[in-house]
Write a protein that holds these residues in place. Structure first.
Motif, PDB file in Angstrom:
ATOM      1  N   SER A 214      -2.359  -4.231   2.328  1.00  0.00           N
ATOM      2  CA  SER A 214      -1.914  -4.201   0.630  1.00  0.00           C
ATOM      3  C   SER A 214      -1.028  -5.238   0.334  1.00  0.00           C
ATOM      4  CB  SER A 214      -1.393  -2.698   0.474  1.00  0.00           C
ATOM      5  OG  SER A 214       0.005  -2.860   1.182  1.00  0.00           O
ATOM      6  N   ARG A 215       0.023  -5.785   1.379  1.00  0.00           N
ATOM      7  CA  ARG A 215       0.735  -6.869   0.707  1.00  0.00           C
ATOM      8  C   ARG A 215       0.330  -8.015   1.316  1.00  0.00           C
ATOM      9  NH1 ARG A 215       5.644  -4.529  -1.128  1.00  0.00           N
ATOM     10  NH2 ARG A 215       6.248  -6.573  -1.628  1.00  0.00           N
ATOM     11  N   LYS A 216      -0.680  -8.286   1.854  1.00  0.00           N
ATOM     12  CA  LYS A 216      -1.587  -9.329   2.262  1.00  0.00           C
ATOM     13  C   LYS A 216      -0.401 -10.237   3.262  1.00  0.00           C
ATOM     14  CE  LYS A 216      -4.856  -9.963  -1.375  1.00  0.00           C
ATOM     15  NZ  LYS A 216      -4.773  -8.629  -1.796  1.00  0.00           N
ATOM     16  N   LEU A 217       0.040  -9.576   4.347  1.00  0.00           N
ATOM     17  CA  LEU A 217       1.105 -10.344   5.292  1.00  0.00           C
ATOM     18  C   LEU A 217       0.355 -10.477   6.538  1.00  0.00           C
ATOM     19  CD1 LEU A 217       4.150  -8.006   4.301  1.00  0.00           C
ATOM     20  CD2 LEU A 217       3.642 -10.265   3.714  1.00  0.00           C
ATOM     21  N   SER A 218       1.059 -11.148   7.379  1.00  0.00           N
ATOM     22  CA  SER A 218       0.506 -11.650   8.619  1.00  0.00           C
ATOM     23  C   SER A 218       1.499 -10.812   9.610  1.00  0.00           C
ATOM     24  CB  SER A 218       0.251 -12.874   9.230  1.00  0.00           C
ATOM     25  OG  SER A 218      -0.827 -13.357   8.309  1.00  0.00           O
TER      26      SER A 218
END
Length: 339
Positions: A305-309
Motif C-alpha cells: 500500500s505504501r509502495k515500499l521496499s
C-alpha cells in the motif's frame, strides 16, 4: 423429508440450474437432519481421540474412504496424529500400521461394507480401539465398534438414489465436527496451527515478521551524527544487501531511514554537499514501521500500500529490532503475496 430431485434430463439452462440447486438443498437438509440426531457419542468419541496415546487410523471404502482421507487430514492439521488406511490394503500388509493403543475410526454409511467390517476382529486382535461413523448402531460395523456415531438414514441427492452424495456430505461434516471438537479439547492455538501450516496463505497469515526479518549485521544502521559519506564507506563490503540505512538514536530508538533512492536524489538535485553532512539531516524522519508480533501478511500489506521496499520492525517503545526487506519475501511465492 428431503426434496425429491427429478431424474429427467435438463432441457434448458434454467432447469439445469434448478437441478443443481436441488442437489445442494438435499445435501444441506441431510446435514441439518444429522445435526438434530447427534447425541453424546460424538463428545465421547472426541474424548477418546483426545486421550488416545497412539495414532488415529481413519478407514473407509470408496467414497467414504475419500471422506476418511479428508477427516484424517483435518485431524492431523489440528494436532492429532492421524493418517488414512485403505481397508483393502490393510489385509495385504498395512495392518502393521495399527498398534496397541491406537484408535481406528471406520466410515461406512451402510455399516455393512465387507472390506471395512472385516477390519473389526483384526483391530481387536491388535489391541486398538474402534469408533464407527455409520448410519445405524445396529449395523455390523456399529455392533463391532467400541463407540458408534450414528448418522441415521440419509436419502441421496442422486436422482437414482445410488451415488453417495448427501450421505458423504453429512459424513464429512460430522468428521469436521469431531476433529474440531478434539482440537478444542486440546486448547489448539493459532501458534499450534502455524506449526502444521507454514506455507501458503495460511502461513503468511500466521507467521510473524520475526521469522523473516533481518537482524544484527544484516541491518544497516547509523548514528544520526555520522556523515552520509562516512556511513556508506563504513557499511561497504560483504553483507546482505539492503536498500536502506536505519538511523538509530539514543536507547536504540529508530530516528529515521535513509534509502538508496534518497542517495540517488541527492545527486539528481546536485546536493552533493549533503554527503558530508550528518545523515540525520538527510534522513526521512518518522518512517513507516511494523511492530514486532505483526504477521507477514500485515507487513506485505504495508509494503504494497505504501509502495515500499524496506520496512523497519520496532518494539512497543519504537526501538529497532529488525528489518523486513521485500527481497526476503520473494521466497514465499507469488501466491502468498497476492491479496
Amino acid at each position: 423429508m428431503a426434496t425429491v430431485i427429478a431424474a429427467t434430463p435438463a432441457a434448458s439452462p434454467s432447469e439445469a440450474l434448478d437441478f443443481a440447486r436441488g442437489v445442494l438443498r438435499v445435501e444441506a437438509e441431510a446435514i441439518l437432519r444429522v445435526c438434530g440426531r447427534l447425541d453424546g457419542s460424538i463428545a465421547e468419541a472426541a474424548g477418546l481421540i483426545h486421550r488416545c496415546p497412539g495414532s488415529v487410523v481413519v478407514t473407509g471404502m470408496g467414497k467414504a474412504g475419500l471422506v476418511g482421507q479428508k477427516v484424517a487430514a483435518t485431524l492431523a492439521s489440528t494436532g492429532t496424529h492421524a493418517f488414512p488406511l485403505h481397508p483393502a490394503d490393510a489385509f495385504h500388509g498395512d495392518l502393521g500400521r495399527i498398534r496397541a493403543g491406537d484408535l481406528v475410526l471406520a466410515l461406512s454409511q451402510s455399516g455393512e461394507t465387507e472390506e471395512v467390517t472385516r477390519l473389526g476382529p483384526a483391530v481387536r486382535r491388535l489391541g486398538a480401539g474402534l469408533i464407527a461413523l455409520t448410519g445405524s448402531p445396529t449395523s455390523t460395523l456399529g455392533r463391532q465398534a467400541d463407540l458408534c456415531i450414528a448418522l441415521g438414514p440419509i436419502a441421496e441427492a442422486c436422482p437414482l438414489g445410488l451415488a453417495p452424495s448427501a450421505s458423504t456430505t453429512a459424513m464429512m461434516a460430522v468428521g469436521d465436527a469431531l476433529a474440531l471438537l478434539v482440537s478444542r479439547m486440546r486448547g489448539f492455538r493459532p501458534e499450534d496451527f502455524l506449526r502444521y501450516h507454514p506455507g501458503g496463505s495460511l502461513g503468511r497469515t500466521l507467521t510473524r515478521v520475526e521469522e523473516v526479518m533481518r537482524t544484527g549485521d544484516h541491518v544497516r544502521t547509523a548514528d544520526p551524527a555520522e556523515s552520509v559519506r562516512a556511513v556508506f564507506v563504513r557499511l561497504g563490503g560483504a553483507r546482505r544487501r539492503s536498500g536502506a540505512v536505519l538511523v538509530v538514536g539514543e536507547g536504540g530508538t529508530l530516528a529515521g531511514i535513509f534509502t538508496d533512492s534518497d542517495l540517488a536524489r541527492l545527486f539528481e538535485r546536485r546536493r552533493e554537499a549533503m554527503l558530508d553532512r550528518p545523515i540525520g539531516e538527510a534522513m526521512t524522519t518518522g518512517p513507516v514501521v511494523v511492530h514486532a508480533g505483526a504477521s507477514i501478511a500485515e507487513a506485505v500489506d504495508v509494503l504494497r500500500s505504501r509502495k515500499l521496499s524496506e520496512l523497519p520492525v520496532v518494539d512497543d517503545h519504537r526501538r529497532l529490532v529488525g528489518l523486513v526487506d521485500i527481497t526476503d519475501l520473494i521466497g514465499l511465492g507469488a501466491d502468498d503475496l497476492e491479496s
